[in-house]
Design a protein around this motif. Structure first.
Motif, PDB file in Angstrom:
ATOM      1  N   MET A  17       0.347  -2.300   6.837  1.00  0.00           N
ATOM      2  CA  MET A  17       0.701  -1.444   5.744  1.00  0.00           C
ATOM      3  C   MET A  17       1.156  -0.046   6.034  1.00  0.00           C
ATOM      4  SD  MET A  17       0.462  -3.355   2.919  1.00  0.00           S
ATOM      5  CE  MET A  17       0.708  -2.371   1.683  1.00  0.00           C
ATOM      6  N   LEU A  18       1.209   0.453   7.161  1.00  0.00           N
ATOM      7  CA  LEU A  18       2.003   1.473   7.871  1.00  0.00           C
ATOM      8  C   LEU A  18       3.475   1.526   7.477  1.00  0.00           C
ATOM      9  CD1 LEU A  18      -0.018   2.832  10.925  1.00  0.00           C
ATOM     10  CD2 LEU A  18       0.204   3.824   8.740  1.00  0.00           C
ATOM     11  N   PRO A  19       4.291   0.609   7.707  1.00  0.00           N
ATOM     12  CA  PRO A  19       5.690   0.589   7.260  1.00  0.00           C
ATOM     13  C   PRO A  19       6.051   0.911   5.944  1.00  0.00           C
ATOM     14  CG  PRO A  19       5.502  -1.082   8.790  1.00  0.00           C
ATOM     15  CD  PRO A  19       3.970  -0.530   8.575  1.00  0.00           C
ATOM     16  N   GLN A  20       4.843   0.256   4.864  1.00  0.00           N
ATOM     17  CA  GLN A  20       5.296   0.497   3.852  1.00  0.00           C
ATOM     18  C   GLN A  20       4.961   1.977   3.280  1.00  0.00           C
ATOM     19  OE1 GLN A  20       6.190  -1.809   1.177  1.00  0.00           O
ATOM     20  NE2 GLN A  20       6.726  -0.014   0.324  1.00  0.00           N
ATOM     21  N   LEU A  21       3.912   2.489   3.842  1.00  0.00           N
ATOM     22  CA  LEU A  21       3.510   3.920   3.589  1.00  0.00           C
ATOM     23  C   LEU A  21       4.510   4.780   3.925  1.00  0.00           C
ATOM     24  CD1 LEU A  21       1.371   5.696   2.611  1.00  0.00           C
ATOM     25  CD2 LEU A  21       0.207   5.798   4.762  1.00  0.00           C
ATOM     26  N   ILE A  22       5.024   4.668   5.329  1.00  0.00           N
ATOM     27  CA  ILE A  22       6.050   5.527   5.644  1.00  0.00           C
ATOM     28  C   ILE A  22       7.388   5.203   4.709  1.00  0.00           C
ATOM     29  CG2 ILE A  22       7.779   5.894   7.697  1.00  0.00           C
ATOM     30  CD1 ILE A  22       5.320   4.757   9.464  1.00  0.00           C
ATOM     31  N   LYS A  23       7.460   4.353   4.366  1.00  0.00           N
ATOM     32  CA  LYS A  23       8.713   4.000   3.410  1.00  0.00           C
ATOM     33  C   LYS A  23       8.580   5.001   2.011  1.00  0.00           C
ATOM     34  CE  LYS A  23      11.923   0.692   1.570  1.00  0.00           C
ATOM     35  NZ  LYS A  23      12.010   0.173   0.432  1.00  0.00           N
ATOM     36  N   VAL A  24       7.371   4.783   1.537  1.00  0.00           N
ATOM     37  CA  VAL A  24       7.047   5.317   0.277  1.00  0.00           C
ATOM     38  C   VAL A  24       7.044   6.987   0.525  1.00  0.00           C
ATOM     39  CG1 VAL A  24       5.215   5.939  -1.400  1.00  0.00           C
ATOM     40  CG2 VAL A  24       5.692   3.429  -0.653  1.00  0.00           C
ATOM     41  N   VAL A  25       6.623   7.521   1.583  1.00  0.00           N
ATOM     42  CA  VAL A  25       6.401   8.946   1.847  1.00  0.00           C
ATOM     43  C   VAL A  25       7.911   9.549   1.909  1.00  0.00           C
ATOM     44  CG1 VAL A  25       5.889  10.418   3.461  1.00  0.00           C
ATOM     45  CG2 VAL A  25       4.094   8.708   2.774  1.00  0.00           C
ATOM     46  N   ARG A  26       9.004   8.585   2.593  1.00  0.00           N
ATOM     47  CA  ARG A  26      10.269   9.187   3.031  1.00  0.00           C
ATOM     48  C   ARG A  26      11.048   9.127   1.591  1.00  0.00           C
ATOM     49  NH1 ARG A  26      11.447   6.356   9.013  1.00  0.00           N
ATOM     50  NH2 ARG A  26      10.314   7.872  10.059  1.00  0.00           N
ATOM     51  N   GLU A  27      11.006   8.051   1.057  1.00  0.00           N
ATOM     52  CA  GLU A  27      11.957   7.857   0.014  1.00  0.00           C
ATOM     53  C   GLU A  27      11.132   8.417  -1.469  1.00  0.00           C
ATOM     54  OE1 GLU A  27      13.143   3.481  -0.318  1.00  0.00           O
ATOM     55  OE2 GLU A  27      13.718   3.835   2.061  1.00  0.00           O
ATOM     56  N   LEU A  75      -1.896   4.051  -2.507  1.00  0.00           N
ATOM     57  CA  LEU A  75      -2.339   3.907  -3.725  1.00  0.00           C
ATOM     58  C   LEU A  75      -2.298   5.481  -4.727  1.00  0.00           C
ATOM     59  CD1 LEU A  75      -3.397   2.221  -6.180  1.00  0.00           C
ATOM     60  CD2 LEU A  75      -5.844   2.737  -5.587  1.00  0.00           C
ATOM     61  N   ILE A  76      -2.664   6.388  -3.683  1.00  0.00           N
ATOM     62  CA  ILE A  76      -2.481   7.875  -4.155  1.00  0.00           C
ATOM     63  C   ILE A  76      -0.968   7.987  -4.429  1.00  0.00           C
ATOM     64  CG2 ILE A  76      -2.693  10.299  -3.598  1.00  0.00           C
ATOM     65  CD1 ILE A  76      -5.473   9.714  -2.415  1.00  0.00           C
ATOM     66  N   TYR A  77      -0.123   7.854  -3.358  1.00  0.00           N
ATOM     67  CA  TYR A  77       1.225   7.895  -3.289  1.00  0.00           C
ATOM     68  C   TYR A  77       1.956   7.208  -4.475  1.00  0.00           C
ATOM     69  CZ  TYR A  77       1.819  11.061   0.413  1.00  0.00           C
ATOM     70  OH  TYR A  77       1.964  12.261   1.315  1.00  0.00           O
ATOM     71  N   TYR A  78       1.422   5.844  -4.661  1.00  0.00           N
ATOM     72  CA  TYR A  78       1.747   5.070  -5.759  1.00  0.00           C
ATOM     73  C   TYR A  78       1.878   5.721  -7.302  1.00  0.00           C
ATOM     74  CZ  TYR A  78       2.419   1.523  -9.391  1.00  0.00           C
ATOM     75  OH  TYR A  78       3.014   0.799 -10.495  1.00  0.00           O
ATOM     76  N   PHE A  79       0.833   6.386  -7.491  1.00  0.00           N
ATOM     77  CA  PHE A  79       0.230   7.038  -8.777  1.00  0.00           C
ATOM     78  C   PHE A  79       0.973   8.330  -8.885  1.00  0.00           C
ATOM     79  CE2 PHE A  79      -3.134   3.964  -9.132  1.00  0.00           C
ATOM     80  CZ  PHE A  79      -2.693   3.393 -10.424  1.00  0.00           C
ATOM     81  N   LYS A  80       1.281   9.138  -7.666  1.00  0.00           N
ATOM     82  CA  LYS A  80       1.869  10.237  -7.631  1.00  0.00           C
ATOM     83  C   LYS A  80       3.395  10.112  -8.220  1.00  0.00           C
ATOM     84  CE  LYS A  80       3.238  14.015  -4.458  1.00  0.00           C
ATOM     85  NZ  LYS A  80       2.935  14.543  -3.320  1.00  0.00           N
TER      86      LYS A  80
END
Length: 86
Positions: A17-27, A75-80
């Motif tokens: 799930m790291l690639p997904q997390l990195i994508k969410v943080v960047r975009e 999940l935290i970034y999702y709600f953020k």
């Protein structure tokens, strides 16, 4: 050999799930992300941590604890970010 295979499997599933997390943080965009999937996965890896503790299996504990951290962060970034583009 069992420990090596288990450790490699744990590493691969933990970083999946790291690639997904990195994508969410960047975009800063989570529109195509399912919070339900994250919650189910988070629940599953949390139970794996408990199982690892019960069995005293360090590879299971460490790899799944890392996965808990990654998925909880996601999940935290999702709600953020969920209402950012609405």
């Amino acid at each position: 050999m069992e420990t090596i295979i288990g450790t490699i499997a744990g590493i691969l599933t933990s970083i999946s799930m790291l690639p997904q997390l990195i994508k969410v943080v960047r975009e800063k965009e989570v529109e195509n992300l399912s919070w339900g999937m994250i919650v189910v996965l988070l629940s599953g890896v949390s139970l794996w941590v408990v199982y690892g503790v019960m069995k005293n299996e360090l590879p299971i504990i460490v790899s799944n604890a890392f996965s808990v951290l990654v998925n909880l962060t996601l999940l935290i970034y999702y709600f953020k970010y969920k209402d950012k583009n609405a």
